[in-house]
Design a protein around this motif. Sequence first.
Motif, PDB file in Angstrom:
ATOM      1  N   TYR A   1       0.834  -1.199   0.000  1.00 56.91           N
ATOM      2  CA  TYR A   1       0.000   0.000   0.000  1.00 56.91           C
ATOM      3  C   TYR A   1       0.870   1.251   0.000  1.00 56.91           C
ATOM      4  O   TYR A   1       0.591   2.226  -0.707  1.00 56.91           O
ATOM      5  CB  TYR A   1      -0.929  -0.004   1.217  1.00 56.91           C
ATOM      6  N   TRP A   2       1.931   1.228   0.810  1.00 54.17           N
ATOM      7  CA  TRP A   2       2.837   2.377   0.882  1.00 54.17           C
ATOM      8  C   TRP A   2       3.528   2.615  -0.456  1.00 54.17           C
ATOM      9  O   TRP A   2       3.688   3.768  -0.894  1.00 54.17           O
ATOM     10  CB  TRP A   2       3.875   2.136   1.972  1.00 54.17           C
ATOM     11  N   SER A   3       3.951   1.556  -1.123  1.00 53.64           N
ATOM     12  CA  SER A   3       4.634   1.674  -2.422  1.00 53.64           C
ATOM     13  C   SER A   3       3.719   2.313  -3.455  1.00 53.64           C
ATOM     14  O   SER A   3       4.144   3.177  -4.234  1.00 53.64           O
ATOM     15  CB  SER A   3       5.099   0.297  -2.902  1.00 53.64           C
TER      16      SER A   3
ATOM     17  N   LYS B   1       1.536   9.749  -4.942  1.00 51.11           N
ATOM     18  CA  LYS B   1       1.543  10.928  -4.068  1.00 51.11           C
ATOM     19  C   LYS B   1       0.377  10.895  -3.067  1.00 51.11           C
ATOM     20  O   LYS B   1      -0.313  11.902  -2.845  1.00 51.11           O
ATOM     21  CB  LYS B   1       1.470  12.220  -4.901  1.00 51.11           C
ATOM     22  N   LEU B   2       0.180   9.730  -2.473  1.00 52.21           N
ATOM     23  CA  LEU B   2      -0.862   9.550  -1.468  1.00 52.21           C
ATOM     24  C   LEU B   2      -0.217   9.085  -0.165  1.00 52.21           C
ATOM     25  O   LEU B   2       0.802   8.395  -0.188  1.00 52.21           O
ATOM     26  CB  LEU B   2      -1.876   8.495  -1.919  1.00 52.21           C
ATOM     27  N   ASN B   3      -0.830   9.435   0.958  1.00 54.44           N
ATOM     28  CA  ASN B   3      -0.334   8.853   2.201  1.00 54.44           C
ATOM     29  C   ASN B   3      -0.953   7.466   2.385  1.00 54.44           C
ATOM     30  O   ASN B   3      -1.915   7.098   1.706  1.00 54.44           O
ATOM     31  CB  ASN B   3      -0.598   9.762   3.410  1.00 54.44           C
ATOM     32  N   LEU B   4      -0.408   6.718   3.317  1.00 60.30           N
ATOM     33  CA  LEU B   4      -0.798   5.314   3.476  1.00 60.30           C
ATOM     34  C   LEU B   4      -2.290   5.157   3.749  1.00 60.30           C
ATOM     35  O   LEU B   4      -2.938   4.233   3.227  1.00 60.30           O
ATOM     36  CB  LEU B   4       0.020   4.683   4.608  1.00 60.30           C
ATOM     37  N   LEU B   5      -2.869   6.042   4.532  1.00 55.01           N
ATOM     38  CA  LEU B   5      -4.278   5.919   4.901  1.00 55.01           C
ATOM     39  C   LEU B   5      -5.223   6.240   3.753  1.00 55.01           C
ATOM     40  O   LEU B   5      -6.391   5.824   3.760  1.00 55.01           O
ATOM     41  CB  LEU B   5      -4.582   6.834   6.097  1.00 55.01           C
ATOM     42  N   GLN B   6      -4.734   6.970   2.756  1.00 48.31           N
ATOM     43  CA  GLN B   6      -5.585   7.302   1.600  1.00 48.31           C
ATOM     44  C   GLN B   6      -5.660   6.165   0.589  1.00 48.31           C
ATOM     45  O   GLN B   6      -6.636   6.065  -0.159  1.00 48.31           O
ATOM     46  CB  GLN B   6      -5.034   8.557   0.906  1.00 48.31           C
ATOM     47  N   VAL B   7      -4.644   5.319   0.579  1.00 51.38           N
ATOM     48  CA  VAL B   7      -4.540   4.301  -0.479  1.00 51.38           C
ATOM     49  C   VAL B   7      -5.746   3.364  -0.528  1.00 51.38           C
ATOM     50  O   VAL B   7      -6.284   3.114  -1.627  1.00 51.38           O
ATOM     51  CB  VAL B   7      -3.230   3.497  -0.326  1.00 51.38           C
TER      52      VAL B   7
ATOM     53  N   GLY C   1       1.093   4.227  -2.745  1.00 57.64           N
ATOM     54  CA  GLY C   1       0.844   5.595  -2.327  1.00 57.64           C
ATOM     55  C   GLY C   1       2.005   6.523  -2.642  1.00 57.64           C
ATOM     56  O   GLY C   1       1.800   7.676  -3.054  1.00 57.64           O
ATOM     57  N   ARG C   2       3.217   6.061  -2.484  1.00 55.68           N
ATOM     58  CA  ARG C   2       4.389   6.891  -2.792  1.00 55.68           C
ATOM     59  C   ARG C   2       4.410   7.282  -4.255  1.00 55.68           C
ATOM     60  O   ARG C   2       4.721   8.429  -4.605  1.00 55.68           O
ATOM     61  CB  ARG C   2       5.678   6.133  -2.439  1.00 55.68           C
TER      62      ARG C   2
END
Length: 258
Positions: free
Chosen positions: A201-203, A209-215, A205-206
């Motif tokens: 999810y973090w990958s 250009k999203l933070n982890l909670l938005q993904v 989002g990065r």
Amino acid sequence: MLLTLASGSLFFPGLFALCTWGIRRARPEWTEYDCVMISTRLVSSAQAILATGSGIVIIYYCRNVVSDRHWLSREYVWFLIPYMVYDTYAMYICEWYRTSEQNRKHSLTIFRNFLSKNRLMITHHVVILLVLVPIAQRLRGELGDFFVGCIFTAELSTPFVSLGRILIQLKQQHTILYKVNGILTMTTFFCCRILLFPFMYWSYGRQQKLNLLQVPFRIPFFCNVANAVLIAPQIYWFSLLCKKAARLFDAPPAEKDG
């Protein structure tokens, strides 16, 4: 595809037969169950090393986590299909030898016991073959090789799990090796089977250009469902590992040695 399927169909049973033959020659005093069980664990470890290596290569080359492609993401899945079929049969062979050494039960009784004792692992294999393989090979289209590579790396903990089972079979639970291996098992399992999902999810989002909670709210709903289905048994198995570790380190010395 056909060549890869054929290669897997020859490689895994062939490696099992070779390991069993080699162990029998090297340790003639061991029982048949010891030989086939350890051989099964060695083949599982070999598959895990191949899967993890493939996953690392895919992750390294797929800089764009959505659209970049790597041929291993599809070819290794074809190679994995024969392993899942072989591994189910190998688990049955282990159960047959284990039961046969204890008492002479009818084959149908042994098969029922096998299904009862291994229902979670059998379900795991069936879900991979009937659900995850079609998704990985067809339904996802030309996208997501990076995430397939991530899933492959979940196998990193398998060699440590296998070594633990072998040490138990050889009654080596009291050794330092067993305890160190237990720590490595829990560490690799947690990192590669639990933290793996937040990492994916973090990958994504990065890159977006999203933070982890938005993904979770920006990807298709079925992706979240699929990840939930995948992580649920991993959490269950990790809880079993934690309980086993607690019993090991909390037991009094006399009980550990016994």
